[in-house]
Design an enzyme around this catalytic site. Structure first.
Site, PDB file in Angstrom:
ATOM      1  N   ASN A 126     -51.544 -10.244   8.262  1.00 30.35           N
ATOM      2  CA  ASN A 126     -50.555 -11.237   8.668  1.00 30.35           C
ATOM      3  C   ASN A 126     -51.280 -12.404   9.306  1.00 30.35           C
ATOM      4  O   ASN A 126     -52.212 -12.205  10.092  1.00 30.35           O
ATOM      5  CB  ASN A 126     -49.575 -10.650   9.686  1.00 30.35           C
ATOM      6  N   ARG A 130     -47.559  -5.760   4.054  1.00 25.53           N
ATOM      7  CA  ARG A 130     -48.964  -5.317   4.118  1.00 25.53           C
ATOM      8  C   ARG A 130     -49.111  -3.895   3.576  1.00 25.53           C
ATOM      9  O   ARG A 130     -50.010  -3.631   2.772  1.00 25.53           O
ATOM     10  CB  ARG A 130     -49.501  -5.373   5.544  1.00 25.53           C
TER      11      ARG A 130
END
Length: 98
Positions: A44, A26
């Site tokens: 996620n 990320r």
């Protein structure tokens, strides 16, 4: 990114599978998108995948698609599915959703 004419922009949603959680994916995706001047988000998913949505000029979106397929050095990307989406005119930055 400020408000600008986005008539030539494209938007893509990518679902990334493999070893992509707990490896900095990320953070890496945010960094890459910001460098390219793209807007969107990354998060996620409960099933272990990462979802990235990004938009911008077509050539920059294509560059990000190639980066997403590789991921950061600790990741092991096994599959990426891309979906074209409608451009979001009001979107002005790229961020991570927790």
């Amino acid at each position: 990114m400020s408000y600008e004419d986005k008539s030539d922009f494209v938007r893509v949603r990518a679902l990334v599978a493999g070893r992509v959680q707990h490896v900095g994916y990320r953070y890496w995706a945010c960094e890459q998108a910001e460098r390219l001047g793209l807007t969107g988000s990354v998060e996620n998913l409960p099933d272990g995948r990462v979802e990235i949505v990004f938009q911008g000029k077509p050539e920059l979106v294509e560059e990000m698609k190639q980066k997403v397929k590789r991921g950061p050095s600790m990741a092991l990307v096994r599959q990426v599915i891309f979906y074209n989406e409608r451009v979001q005119d009001e979107e002005t930055f790229f961020g991570s959703i927790y």
